[in-house]
Design a protein around this motif. Structure first.
Motif, PDB file in Angstrom:
ATOM      1  N   ARG A  10      -0.381   8.235  -3.559  1.00  0.00           N
ATOM      2  CA  ARG A  10      -1.048   8.438  -4.851  1.00  0.00           C
ATOM      3  C   ARG A  10      -0.850   7.230  -5.762  1.00  0.00           C
ATOM      4  O   ARG A  10      -1.786   6.757  -6.404  1.00  0.00           O
ATOM      5  CB  ARG A  10      -0.497   9.677  -5.547  1.00  0.00           C
ATOM      6  N   ALA A  13      -3.006   4.354  -4.676  1.00  0.00           N
ATOM      7  CA  ALA A  13      -4.412   4.589  -5.017  1.00  0.00           C
ATOM      8  C   ALA A  13      -4.657   4.364  -6.509  1.00  0.00           C
ATOM      9  O   ALA A  13      -5.632   3.712  -6.899  1.00  0.00           O
ATOM     10  CB  ALA A  13      -4.817   6.003  -4.621  1.00  0.00           C
ATOM     11  N   ALA A  27     -11.789   5.688  -3.541  1.00  0.00           N
ATOM     12  CA  ALA A  27     -11.813   7.001  -2.888  1.00  0.00           C
ATOM     13  C   ALA A  27     -12.442   6.898  -1.499  1.00  0.00           C
ATOM     14  O   ALA A  27     -11.922   7.469  -0.534  1.00  0.00           O
ATOM     15  CB  ALA A  27     -12.576   8.009  -3.749  1.00  0.00           C
ATOM     16  N   LEU A  37      -8.931  11.687  -7.020  1.00  0.00           N
ATOM     17  CA  LEU A  37      -8.439  10.388  -7.492  1.00  0.00           C
ATOM     18  C   LEU A  37      -8.567  10.285  -9.000  1.00  0.00           C
ATOM     19  O   LEU A  37      -7.671   9.766  -9.676  1.00  0.00           O
ATOM     20  CB  LEU A  37      -9.195   9.257  -6.801  1.00  0.00           C
TER      21      LEU A  37
END
Length: 95
Positions: A10, A13, A27, A37
């Motif tokens: 996470r 990202a 994504a 996201l």
């Protein structure tokens, strides 16, 4: 319920989005949903103080408190039912 992604995934990202990449591209590259996201980025902004809302630690603490309250309410209900079955809910006649 879908399996949660690891915190490191996470964070990576979110870092890509914070670096300027569009959410849709990140994504697609990572194989996750845009909405998910977007939620991670929004929570990151809250945790950093850039946006109002419950931080992750506050949210975790609130969830634990609510769970404990449900547990205590259940215990009280069990005690009330037990007292009723044993006749302890009636006042003493000699008083």
């Amino acid at each position: 319920m879908p399996r949660p992604y690891p915190p490191e995934f996470r964070a990576r990202a979110v870092a890509l989005v914070r670096a300027g990449k569009p959410i849709s591209r990140v994504a697609a590259e990572l194989g996750i949903s845009q909405g998910g996201l977007h939620n991670w980025v929004r929570q990151d902004r809250i945790d950093r103080g850039e946006r109002l809302g419950l931080t992750t630690p506050e949210s975790t603490e609130l969830a634990k408190a609510r769970k404990r309250i449900r547990q205590l309410e259940t215990e009280v209900e069990i005690l009330k039912r037990t007292a009723k079955l044993l006749g302890e809910d009636r006042p003493d006649p000699k008083g």
